[in-house]
Design a protein around this motif. Structure first.
Motif, mmCIF file in Angstrom:
data_model
loop_
_atom_site.group_PDB
_atom_site.id
_atom_site.type_symbol
_atom_site.label_atom_id
_atom_site.label_comp_id
_atom_site.label_asym_id
_atom_site.label_seq_id
_atom_site.Cartn_x
_atom_site.Cartn_y
_atom_site.Cartn_z
ATOM 1 N N GLU A 14 -4.761 11.662 54.536
ATOM 2 C CA GLU A 14 -4.564 12.428 53.314
ATOM 3 C C GLU A 14 -5.857 12.513 52.504
ATOM 4 O O GLU A 14 -6.157 13.534 51.897
ATOM 5 C CB GLU A 14 -3.459 11.769 52.490
ATOM 6 N N ALA A 15 -6.618 11.435 52.517
ATOM 7 C CA ALA A 15 -7.887 11.429 51.785
ATOM 8 C C ALA A 15 -8.893 12.393 52.414
ATOM 9 O O ALA A 15 -9.702 13.003 51.711
ATOM 10 C CB ALA A 15 -8.458 10.019 51.735
ATOM 11 N N GLN A 16 -8.852 12.534 53.726
ATOM 12 C CA GLN A 16 -9.798 13.418 54.415
ATOM 13 C C GLN A 16 -9.312 14.863 54.457
ATOM 14 O O GLN A 16 -10.087 15.772 54.686
ATOM 15 C CB GLN A 16 -10.018 12.930 55.850
ATOM 16 N N MET A 17 -8.030 15.093 54.229
ATOM 17 C CA MET A 17 -7.425 16.417 54.377
ATOM 18 C C MET A 17 -8.026 17.471 53.455
ATOM 19 O O MET A 17 -8.327 18.564 53.916
ATOM 20 C CB MET A 17 -5.916 16.319 54.164
ATOM 21 N N PRO A 18 -8.218 17.225 52.142
ATOM 22 C CA PRO A 18 -8.739 18.292 51.283
ATOM 23 C C PRO A 18 -10.105 18.811 51.721
ATOM 24 O O PRO A 18 -10.436 19.967 51.496
ATOM 25 C CB PRO A 18 -8.817 17.651 49.902
ATOM 26 N N GLU A 19 -10.895 17.968 52.372
ATOM 27 C CA GLU A 19 -12.207 18.400 52.833
ATOM 28 C C GLU A 19 -12.079 19.392 53.980
ATOM 29 O O GLU A 19 -12.862 20.323 54.104
ATOM 30 C CB GLU A 19 -13.030 17.196 53.288
ATOM 31 N N ARG A 20 -11.104 19.188 54.820
ATOM 32 C CA ARG A 20 -10.956 20.029 56.008
ATOM 33 C C ARG A 20 -10.097 21.260 55.751
ATOM 34 O O ARG A 20 -10.435 22.349 56.169
ATOM 35 C CB ARG A 20 -10.333 19.209 57.129
ATOM 36 N N MET A 21 -8.942 21.046 55.105
ATOM 37 C CA MET A 21 -8.030 22.161 54.904
ATOM 38 C C MET A 21 -7.158 21.860 53.694
ATOM 39 O O MET A 21 -6.522 20.809 53.637
ATOM 40 C CB MET A 21 -7.151 22.311 56.148
ATOM 41 N N PRO A 22 -7.111 22.765 52.715
ATOM 42 C CA PRO A 22 -6.222 22.494 51.566
ATOM 43 C C PRO A 22 -4.762 22.588 52.007
ATOM 44 O O PRO A 22 -4.369 23.519 52.695
ATOM 45 C CB PRO A 22 -6.581 23.595 50.575
ATOM 46 N N ALA A 23 -3.996 21.599 51.617
ATOM 47 C CA ALA A 23 -2.577 21.561 51.981
ATOM 48 C C ALA A 23 -1.798 20.895 50.854
ATOM 49 O O ALA A 23 -2.343 20.071 50.129
ATOM 50 C CB ALA A 23 -2.389 20.782 53.268
ATOM 51 N N PRO A 24 -0.560 21.263 50.692
ATOM 52 C CA PRO A 24 0.250 20.617 49.654
ATOM 53 C C PRO A 24 0.556 19.171 50.045
ATOM 54 O O PRO A 24 0.555 18.828 51.221
ATOM 55 C CB PRO A 24 1.536 21.443 49.635
ATOM 56 N N PRO A 25 0.777 18.321 49.064
ATOM 57 C CA PRO A 25 1.095 16.922 49.373
ATOM 58 C C PRO A 25 2.522 16.816 49.933
ATOM 59 O O PRO A 25 3.484 16.740 49.197
ATOM 60 C CB PRO A 25 0.965 16.209 48.021
ATOM 61 N N ASN A 26 2.640 16.821 51.230
ATOM 62 C CA ASN A 26 3.958 16.773 51.853
ATOM 63 C C ASN A 26 4.175 15.468 52.602
ATOM 64 O O ASN A 26 4.860 15.420 53.605
ATOM 65 C CB ASN A 26 4.161 17.970 52.777
ATOM 66 N N THR A 27 3.540 14.420 52.139
ATOM 67 C CA THR A 27 3.664 13.137 52.832
ATOM 68 C C THR A 27 4.673 12.218 52.157
ATOM 69 O O THR A 27 4.713 11.033 52.434
ATOM 70 C CB THR A 27 2.295 12.434 52.883
ATOM 71 N N GLU A 28 5.479 12.780 51.263
ATOM 72 C CA GLU A 28 6.510 11.979 50.617
ATOM 73 C C GLU A 28 7.560 11.600 51.664
ATOM 74 O O GLU A 28 7.929 12.409 52.511
ATOM 75 C CB GLU A 28 7.173 12.750 49.488
ATOM 76 N N ILE A 29 8.059 10.386 51.571
ATOM 77 C CA ILE A 29 9.064 9.951 52.547
ATOM 78 C C ILE A 29 10.256 9.338 51.833
ATOM 79 O O ILE A 29 10.178 8.949 50.669
ATOM 80 C CB ILE A 29 8.475 8.926 53.548
#
Length: 145
Positions: A14-29
Protein backbone atom coordinates in the motif's frame (compact mmCIF):
# COMPACT_ATOMS: atom_id res chain seq x y z
CA UNK A 1 1.88 -17.15 6.20
CA UNK A 2 0.46 -15.66 9.39
CA UNK A 3 -2.25 -13.04 9.45
CA UNK A 4 0.12 -10.46 10.95
CA UNK A 5 2.68 -11.11 8.22
CA UNK A 6 -0.02 -10.75 5.54
CA UNK A 7 -1.13 -7.43 7.01
CA UNK A 8 2.46 -6.19 7.03
CA UNK A 9 2.85 -7.19 3.38
CA UNK A 10 -0.37 -5.31 2.53
CA UNK A 11 0.97 -2.20 4.32
CA UNK A 12 4.22 -2.37 2.39
CA UNK A 13 2.41 -2.77 -0.93
CA UNK A 14 0.00 0.00 0.00
CA UNK A 15 2.88 2.35 0.75
CA UNK A 16 4.43 1.69 -2.67
CA UNK A 17 1.11 1.76 -4.57
CA UNK A 18 0.63 5.56 -4.97
CA UNK A 19 4.01 5.80 -6.67
CA UNK A 20 3.12 3.20 -9.27
CA UNK A 21 -0.61 3.61 -9.79
CA UNK A 22 -3.23 5.72 -8.00
CA UNK A 23 -5.89 3.47 -6.51
CA UNK A 24 -8.58 3.85 -3.89
CA UNK A 25 -7.85 2.42 -0.44
CA UNK A 26 -9.60 -0.93 -0.81
CA UNK A 27 -7.56 -2.90 1.69
CA UNK A 28 -10.15 -2.69 4.44
CA UNK A 29 -11.00 -6.11 5.84
CA UNK A 30 -13.59 -7.67 8.08
CA UNK A 31 -16.44 -5.82 9.74
CA UNK A 32 -15.09 -2.42 8.78
CA UNK A 33 -15.23 -3.34 5.08
CA UNK A 34 -18.75 -4.76 5.47
CA UNK A 35 -19.87 -1.57 7.21
CA UNK A 36 -18.41 0.58 4.40
CA UNK A 37 -20.11 -1.59 1.78
CA UNK A 38 -23.47 -1.34 3.52
CA UNK A 39 -23.11 2.42 4.04
CA UNK A 40 -22.17 2.78 0.38
CA UNK A 41 -25.45 1.13 -0.55
CA UNK A 42 -27.41 3.25 1.92
CA UNK A 43 -28.34 0.14 3.93
CA UNK A 44 -28.17 -0.19 7.70
CA UNK A 45 -29.73 -3.61 8.20
CA UNK A 46 -26.97 -5.75 6.70
CA UNK A 47 -28.95 -7.29 3.83
CA UNK A 48 -26.65 -7.87 0.88
CA UNK A 49 -28.40 -6.54 -2.24
CA UNK A 50 -25.63 -4.52 -3.89
CA UNK A 51 -25.71 -6.74 -6.98
CA UNK A 52 -29.35 -5.97 -7.90
CA UNK A 53 -30.49 -3.12 -10.17
CA UNK A 54 -31.61 0.12 -8.49
CA UNK A 55 -35.36 -0.43 -8.99
CA UNK A 56 -35.12 -3.81 -7.19
CA UNK A 57 -33.00 -2.33 -4.40
CA UNK A 58 -35.69 0.30 -3.81
CA UNK A 59 -38.37 -2.40 -3.77
CA UNK A 60 -36.37 -4.62 -1.38
CA UNK A 61 -35.96 -1.66 1.00
CA UNK A 62 -39.74 -1.42 1.36
CA UNK A 63 -40.29 -5.12 2.22
CA UNK A 64 -40.79 -6.16 5.84
CA UNK A 65 -40.56 -9.69 7.23
CA UNK A 66 -44.37 -10.00 7.09
CA UNK A 67 -44.36 -8.88 3.44
CA UNK A 68 -41.81 -11.55 2.58
CA UNK A 69 -43.94 -14.22 4.28
CA UNK A 70 -46.98 -13.06 2.29
CA UNK A 71 -44.99 -13.20 -0.94
CA UNK A 72 -43.80 -16.72 -0.12
CA UNK A 73 -47.41 -17.81 0.45
CA UNK A 74 -48.44 -16.25 -2.87
CA UNK A 75 -45.60 -18.02 -4.65
CA UNK A 76 -46.85 -21.32 -3.22
CA UNK A 77 -50.22 -20.91 -5.00
CA UNK A 78 -50.91 -23.42 -7.78
CA UNK A 79 -49.96 -22.36 -11.30
CA UNK A 80 -53.54 -22.91 -12.48
CA UNK A 81 -54.82 -20.44 -9.88
CA UNK A 82 -52.28 -17.82 -10.91
CA UNK A 83 -53.20 -18.30 -14.59
CA UNK A 84 -56.92 -18.00 -13.74
CA UNK A 85 -56.38 -14.75 -11.80
CA UNK A 86 -54.11 -13.41 -14.55
CA UNK A 87 -56.90 -13.91 -17.10
CA UNK A 88 -59.29 -11.67 -15.11
CA UNK A 89 -59.61 -7.95 -15.69
CA UNK A 90 -59.88 -5.31 -12.96
CA UNK A 91 -63.68 -5.27 -12.85
CA UNK A 92 -63.87 -9.05 -12.47
CA UNK A 93 -61.27 -8.98 -9.69
CA UNK A 94 -63.32 -6.37 -7.81
CA UNK A 95 -66.38 -8.59 -8.14
CA UNK A 96 -64.27 -11.48 -6.90
CA UNK A 97 -63.33 -9.43 -3.83
CA UNK A 98 -67.05 -8.86 -3.19
CA UNK A 99 -67.74 -12.58 -3.57
CA UNK A 100 -65.02 -13.42 -1.05
CA UNK A 101 -66.50 -10.95 1.45
CA UNK A 102 -69.98 -12.43 0.89
CA UNK A 103 -68.75 -15.99 1.42
CA UNK A 104 -66.88 -14.97 4.58
CA UNK A 105 -69.94 -13.21 6.02
CA UNK A 106 -72.16 -16.17 5.02
CA UNK A 107 -69.88 -18.55 6.88
CA UNK A 108 -70.05 -16.31 9.94
CA UNK A 109 -73.86 -16.18 9.73
CA UNK A 110 -73.99 -19.98 9.36
CA UNK A 111 -71.90 -20.43 12.49
CA UNK A 112 -74.21 -18.11 14.44
CA UNK A 113 -77.29 -19.95 13.19
CA UNK A 114 -75.78 -23.30 14.15
CA UNK A 115 -75.19 -22.01 17.68
CA UNK A 116 -78.73 -20.60 17.90
CA UNK A 117 -80.22 -23.88 16.63
CA UNK A 118 -78.13 -25.92 19.06
CA UNK A 119 -79.16 -23.72 21.96
CA UNK A 120 -82.86 -23.97 20.95
CA UNK A 121 -82.67 -27.79 20.85
CA UNK A 122 -80.90 -27.84 24.20
CA UNK A 123 -83.52 -25.50 25.68
CA UNK A 124 -86.45 -27.61 24.47
CA UNK A 125 -84.75 -30.80 25.71
CA UNK A 126 -84.04 -29.18 29.07
CA UNK A 127 -87.62 -27.96 29.45
CA UNK A 128 -88.97 -31.44 28.63
CA UNK A 129 -86.59 -33.11 31.09
CA UNK A 130 -87.37 -30.62 33.85
CA UNK A 131 -91.12 -30.94 33.22
CA UNK A 132 -90.98 -34.74 33.46
CA UNK A 133 -88.83 -34.63 36.57
CA UNK A 134 -91.02 -31.91 38.06
CA UNK A 135 -94.15 -34.02 37.53
CA UNK A 136 -92.42 -37.03 39.07
CA UNK A 137 -91.29 -34.96 42.06
CA UNK A 138 -94.77 -33.51 42.54
CA UNK A 139 -96.35 -36.98 42.45
CA UNK A 140 -93.83 -38.25 45.07
CA UNK A 141 -94.65 -35.36 47.36
CA UNK A 142 -98.43 -36.10 47.04
CA UNK A 143 -97.79 -39.64 48.13
CA UNK A 144 -98.12 -41.44 44.84
CA UNK A 145 -95.73 -44.06 43.52
Amino acid sequence: MSLERARELVRILEAQMPERMPAPPNTEIGERFDRQLIEGQGRRDGRDIHMFPPHLRTWFDTLSAEDVQKLERLMAVKAETVAWIDAKNGRELQKLDGAVEFITSSRTAAKVLIWIGGMAVAFVGGVAALAKNGIDLFSMLRGGR
